[in-house]
Write an enzyme that holds these catalytic residues in place. Sequence first.
Site, PDB file in Angstrom:
ATOM      1  N   LYS A  42       0.807  -1.192   0.000  1.00  0.00           N
ATOM      2  CA  LYS A  42       0.000   0.000   0.000  1.00  0.00           C
ATOM      3  C   LYS A  42       0.860   1.270   0.000  1.00  0.00           C
ATOM      4  CE  LYS A  42      -3.439  -2.322   2.889  1.00  0.00           C
ATOM      5  NZ  LYS A  42      -3.958  -2.429   4.274  1.00  0.00           N
ATOM      6  N   ASP A  98       7.544   3.012  -2.155  1.00  0.00           N
ATOM      7  CA  ASP A  98       7.708   4.163  -1.276  1.00  0.00           C
ATOM      8  C   ASP A  98       9.151   4.368  -0.850  1.00  0.00           C
ATOM      9  OD1 ASP A  98       7.702   1.849   0.232  1.00  0.00           O
ATOM     10  OD2 ASP A  98       6.036   2.418   1.528  1.00  0.00           O
ATOM     11  N   ASP A 101      14.911   0.118   1.311  1.00  0.00           N
ATOM     12  CA  ASP A 101      15.533  -0.099   2.618  1.00  0.00           C
ATOM     13  C   ASP A 101      16.566  -1.218   2.471  1.00  0.00           C
ATOM     14  OD1 ASP A 101      16.130  -0.558   5.295  1.00  0.00           O
ATOM     15  OD2 ASP A 101      14.113  -0.271   5.996  1.00  0.00           O
ATOM     16  N   VAL A 151      10.663   5.796   9.188  1.00  0.00           N
ATOM     17  CA  VAL A 151       9.882   6.991   8.859  1.00  0.00           C
ATOM     18  C   VAL A 151       8.435   6.617   8.547  1.00  0.00           C
ATOM     19  CG1 VAL A 151      11.817   8.387   8.062  1.00  0.00           C
ATOM     20  CG2 VAL A 151      10.667   6.862   6.447  1.00  0.00           C
ATOM     21  N   ASP A 157       3.628   3.577   6.660  1.00  0.00           N
ATOM     22  CA  ASP A 157       2.848   3.340   7.874  1.00  0.00           C
ATOM     23  C   ASP A 157       3.688   2.787   9.020  1.00  0.00           C
ATOM     24  OD1 ASP A 157       3.192   0.673   6.698  1.00  0.00           O
ATOM     25  OD2 ASP A 157       1.787   0.041   8.259  1.00  0.00           O
ATOM     26  N   ARG A 163      -0.231   6.718   7.287  1.00  0.00           N
ATOM     27  CA  ARG A 163      -0.059   6.826   5.826  1.00  0.00           C
ATOM     28  C   ARG A 163      -0.607   8.137   5.294  1.00  0.00           C
ATOM     29  NH1 ARG A 163       1.267   1.643   3.966  1.00  0.00           N
ATOM     30  NH2 ARG A 163       0.232  -0.080   5.015  1.00  0.00           N
TER      31      ARG A 163
HETATM   32  P1  XMP Z   1      12.923  -3.344   1.790  1.00  0.00           P
HETATM   33  O1  XMP Z   1      13.637  -3.625   3.080  1.00  0.00           O
HETATM   34  O2  XMP Z   1      12.406  -4.587   1.146  1.00  0.00           O
HETATM   35  O3  XMP Z   1      11.709  -2.498   2.274  1.00  0.00           O
HETATM   36  O4  XMP Z   1      13.740  -2.463   0.868  1.00  0.00           O
HETATM   37  C1  XMP Z   1      10.725  -2.111   1.451  1.00  0.00           C
HETATM   38  C2  XMP Z   1       9.432  -2.023   2.194  1.00  0.00           C
HETATM   39  O5  XMP Z   1       9.598  -2.042   3.627  1.00  0.00           O
HETATM   40  C3  XMP Z   1       8.795  -1.065   4.236  1.00  0.00           C
HETATM   41  N1  XMP Z   1       9.680  -0.127   4.948  1.00  0.00           N
HETATM   42  C4  XMP Z   1       9.285   0.887   5.717  1.00  0.00           C
HETATM   43  N2  XMP Z   1       8.043   1.308   6.046  1.00  0.00           N
HETATM   44  N3  XMP Z   1       8.983   3.078   7.293  1.00  0.00           N
HETATM   45  C5  XMP Z   1       7.912   2.410   6.839  1.00  0.00           C
HETATM   46  O6  XMP Z   1       6.791   2.812   7.127  1.00  0.00           O
HETATM   47  C6  XMP Z   1      10.261   2.721   7.026  1.00  0.00           C
HETATM   48  O7  XMP Z   1      11.200   3.384   7.461  1.00  0.00           O
HETATM   49  C7  XMP Z   1      10.394   1.556   6.187  1.00  0.00           C
HETATM   50  N4  XMP Z   1      11.480   0.916   5.700  1.00  0.00           N
HETATM   51  C8  XMP Z   1      10.990  -0.103   4.946  1.00  0.00           C
HETATM   52  C9  XMP Z   1       8.033  -0.396   3.119  1.00  0.00           C
HETATM   53  O8  XMP Z   1       6.761  -0.981   3.039  1.00  0.00           O
HETATM   54  C10 XMP Z   1       8.800  -0.719   1.868  1.00  0.00           C
HETATM   55  O9  XMP Z   1       7.986  -0.831   0.736  1.00  0.00           O
END
Ligand code: XMP
Length: 176
Positions: A42, A98, A101, A151, A157, A163
Site C-alpha cells: 500500500k 515508497d 531499505d 519513517v 505506515d 499513511r
Molecule cells: P525493503 O527492506 O524490502 O523495504 O527495501 C521495502 C518495504 O519495507 C517497508 N519499509 C518501511 N516502512 N517506514 C515504513 O513505514 C520505514 O522506514 C520503512 N522501511 C521499509 C516499506 O513498506 C517498503 O515498501
Amino acid sequence: MESLIEKVLISEDEIHKRLDSMALEILTGFDGRPITVVAVLKGALVLVADLFRRLPVKLDIEFVTAQSYYGGTETTGEVKVIGGLPDVKGKSILLVDDILDTGLTMEALKSQLIDAGADSVATCVLLSKVKERAVDVEADYYGFEIGDEFVVGYGLDYTGHYRNLPYIGILKEFGV
Ligand code: XMP
C-alpha cells in the site's frame, strides 16, 4: 495523531518540488516510450498518485501487493507477492515503491517482472535509505536519501497508521 511525530523530516512542499524534477528525469529516461507504472501497495499509493499526474505521456497503471514487513519495524527477509503480477509482457515498466531499505522488495519484484516478460524495468522510490543493502539493487530514480531511521507518512505506515500524513516524519518512539 500528529502529536506522536517527533519531527518532520521532509515537508509536503519539499516532496512536491522534488516530484516535479523527478518526473522530468523519468520522462527523459523513457524518451517518449509509453510507460506502464507498477505501484507497490500500500505504501506507494500516495507517491504514485502524485507522480503519475506529472507524467504527460501514454501511460497505464497496475498494482502489486508485496509483503515484507508484518506490522512491525523489522523485515522478515522474505518477500511475498499477493494476488499475482499484472500482464507486463513487452512493456516498459516503471516500478514505484515508497522506500528502498534492505532492497529485498525492489529486487524481488524487479526480477519477477523481468521473468514475466517485461521489456524493461526502471525503478523509482521516494526515499532511499543510505545503508548497506541486503541485495545488490539501487533505484534508478529516487526523491531523497535519508538515514537508516524508521519513517512514516506520505504512504508509509507504522502498524497501518500514519499513511495519510502529507509529509515524511519520524515517530516519537523511534525519534532521536
Ligand atoms: P525493503 O527492506 O524490502 O523495504 O527495501 C521495502 C518495504 O519495507 C517497508 N519499509 C518501511 N516502512 N517506514 C515504513 O513505514 C520505514 O522506514 C520503512 N522501511 C521499509 C516499506 O513498506 C517498503 O515498501
